[in-house]
Design a protein around this motif. Structure first.
Motif, PDB file in Angstrom:
ATOM      1  N   VAL A  94       9.333  -0.041  -2.069  1.00  0.00           N
ATOM      2  CA  VAL A  94       8.286  -0.976  -1.637  1.00  0.00           C
ATOM      3  C   VAL A  94       8.834  -2.400  -1.534  1.00  0.00           C
ATOM      4  N   GLU A  95       9.704  -2.761  -2.439  1.00  0.00           N
ATOM      5  CA  GLU A  95      10.285  -4.110  -2.414  1.00  0.00           C
ATOM      6  C   GLU A  95      11.564  -4.177  -1.572  1.00  0.00           C
ATOM      7  N   LYS A  96      11.887  -3.062  -0.909  1.00  0.00           N
ATOM      8  CA  LYS A  96      13.015  -2.985   0.032  1.00  0.00           C
ATOM      9  C   LYS A  96      14.348  -3.384  -0.613  1.00  0.00           C
ATOM     10  N   LYS A  97      14.578  -2.822  -1.789  1.00  0.00           N
ATOM     11  CA  LYS A  97      15.822  -3.087  -2.496  1.00  0.00           C
ATOM     12  C   LYS A  97      16.894  -2.050  -2.178  1.00  0.00           C
TER      13      LYS A  97
ATOM     14  N   ALA B 177       1.293   1.922   8.857  1.00  0.00           N
ATOM     15  CA  ALA B 177       1.095   0.586   8.290  1.00  0.00           C
ATOM     16  C   ALA B 177       1.388   0.514   6.796  1.00  0.00           C
ATOM     17  N   ALA B 178       1.324   1.638   6.108  1.00  0.00           N
ATOM     18  CA  ALA B 178       1.564   1.634   4.664  1.00  0.00           C
ATOM     19  C   ALA B 178       3.000   1.224   4.363  1.00  0.00           C
ATOM     20  N   ASP B 179       3.246   0.879   3.123  1.00  0.00           N
ATOM     21  CA  ASP B 179       4.596   0.504   2.701  1.00  0.00           C
ATOM     22  C   ASP B 179       5.404   1.701   2.229  1.00  0.00           C
ATOM     23  N   LEU B 180       4.704   2.812   1.932  1.00  0.00           N
ATOM     24  CA  LEU B 180       5.405   4.008   1.469  1.00  0.00           C
ATOM     25  C   LEU B 180       4.475   5.209   1.555  1.00  0.00           C
TER      26      LEU B 180
ATOM     27  N   GLU C  98      -0.288  -3.954  -9.232  1.00  0.00           N
ATOM     28  CA  GLU C  98      -0.232  -4.897  -8.114  1.00  0.00           C
ATOM     29  C   GLU C  98      -0.202  -4.201  -6.755  1.00  0.00           C
ATOM     30  N   TYR C  99       0.008  -2.888  -6.734  1.00  0.00           N
ATOM     31  CA  TYR C  99       0.023  -2.113  -5.486  1.00  0.00           C
ATOM     32  C   TYR C  99      -1.286  -1.335  -5.345  1.00  0.00           C
TER      33      TYR C  99
ATOM     34  N   VAL D  35       0.833  -1.200   0.000  1.00  0.00           N
ATOM     35  CA  VAL D  35       0.000   0.000   0.000  1.00  0.00           C
ATOM     36  C   VAL D  35       0.870   1.254   0.000  1.00  0.00           C
ATOM     37  N   ILE D  36       0.560   2.164  -0.915  1.00  0.00           N
ATOM     38  CA  ILE D  36       1.241   3.457  -1.009  1.00  0.00           C
ATOM     39  C   ILE D  36       0.205   4.536  -0.739  1.00  0.00           C
ATOM     40  N   ILE D  37       0.517   5.464   0.164  1.00  0.00           N
ATOM     41  CA  ILE D  37      -0.457   6.499   0.517  1.00  0.00           C
ATOM     42  C   ILE D  37       0.081   7.902   0.250  1.00  0.00           C
ATOM     43  N   CYS D  38      -0.867   8.820   0.099  1.00  0.00           N
ATOM     44  CA  CYS D  38      -0.566  10.240   0.050  1.00  0.00           C
ATOM     45  C   CYS D  38      -1.695  10.943   0.787  1.00  0.00           C
TER      46      CYS D  38
END
Length: 348
Positions: A298-301, A236-239, A189-190, A164-167
């Motif tokens: 998001v994929e923590k690269k 909780a979001a991923d970004l 996919e997000y 999940v990506i939020i603004c």
């Protein structure tokens, strides 16, 4: 010392960053023991600290001046951040600038959130003393909470494996809402969630169309949501992705940083001096760069910067802001005292 905090149209602006700035000011003054009132009919105050720009605000300044009160204008707005917002904003922005300059110039002191906005105001030719003080952040409100995160996931029915990506922002082109939707198309996919609301009648048709109809299935506009759900979303979001083109600070960024969330922003001048790319956040200049950074974050690269970002939020805590406001108030009143002594001396 007693301060009158004046805020015109509080209900209308409550959902904006300026609305939250007033809440922060009240908390900040309480933290440092400064008495304040919100009663516009009050007359026994020492300083009018004004946040808004309407006709009533203009009248309040004139009234305070006639009473011999000191006036501090909180300069949240500039011509630059008025553009690309409401219908017709670009056409009338020069008039808005002229109006703001006339209002700000009546103050004894100006407070503005960042060195960047201070530079803009000085570039307008304003000669009133200006200091940059952050709008601040309530760290306690954004402490990690499993319960809040669960409420967020339940409200949006988020599955454990979903990213999940939020603004958070108004429905303005300036906020980067078009880019947010275009980038979401690249990542079906997000889930992309844009929190915030602006009355549809006040925004251009192109933005209305995006919010109402023409956006991908993975983009959601749930409107203005406060309390546990939005606070849970921050952590909780991923970004937290904030592609805004122009800000005087960006309270929502401080909220994300205080939540120890990974932050991605556009590389614009307002962040100079407090946000550093790859150190306490990530920055991109265009959608090509954002596409790469969203996937990598998001994929923590690439390395996480959220803990360093939290340190930025700590430096702008409400308690710190309270002391900075107090310093300005005392400086303004001290100057009044000096002027009074000089007048007495001249009479003698």
């Amino acid at each position: 010392m007693k301060v009158l905090l004046y805020f015109e149209g509080e209900k209308i602006l409550a959902k904006s960053g300026i609305g939250r700035a007033l809440d922060h000011q009240k908390r900040a003054l309480s933290e440092v023991g400064i008495e304040y009132t919100l009663d516009s009919d009050c007359t026994d105050y020492d300083i009018l600290h004004i946040n808004t720009y309407g006709i009533n605000s203009h009248n309040m300044v004139n009234k305070a001046k006639k009473m011999g009160k000191k006036v501090i204008y909180h300069a949240h707005s500039t011509e630059e951040d008025f553009r690309n917002s409401f219908i017709g904003s670009n056409q009338i922005s020069p008039l808005v600038k002229k109006y703001l300059v006339s209002l700000y110039s009546k103050a004894d002191y100006l407070i503005t959130p960042t060195p960047y906005s201070k530079d803009l105001l000085e570039g307008y030719g304003i000669t009133v003393p200006i200091v940059s003080i952050s709008n601040g952040i309530d760290l306690d409100r954004f402490k990690h909470s499993v319960d809040k995160e669960e409420k967020f996931r339940e409200y949006f029915n988020i599955k454990p494996e979903q990213k999940v990506i939020i603004c958070v922002g108004l429905y303005f082109e300036r906020k980067g809402i078009i880019d947010f939707v275009e980038l979401a198309e690249k990542f079906p996919e997000y889930r992309f969630i844009w929190f915030g609301h602006t009355p549809m009648y006040s925004i251009p048709k192109a933005i209305r169309t995006i919010v109402k109809d023409e956006h991908p299935e993975n983009v959601e506009f749930p409107g203005y949501i406060k309390g546990d759900i939005i606070e849970g979303a921050y952590s909780a979001a991923d970004l937290f992705f904030f592609p805004s083109y122009e800000e005087t600070e960006g309270i929502v960024i401080l909220e994300a940083l205080a939540s120890k969330q990974q932050v991605l922003v556009r590389d614009i001048p307002v962040y100079q001096g407090w946000l550093v790319d790859k150190e306490n956040c990530y920055m991109g200049k265009n959608n090509k760069e954002f596409t790469r950074l969203i996937e990598e974050l998001v994929e923590k690269k690439i390395p996480d910067t959220s803990l360093a970002g939290y340190k930025v939020a700590k430096e702008k805590s409400i308690e710190h802001i309270g002391h900075e406001l107090k310093d300005v108030y005392e400086k303004v009143l001290k100057n009044e005292s000096i002027q009074n002594k000089e007048q007495i001396h001249q009479k003698n």
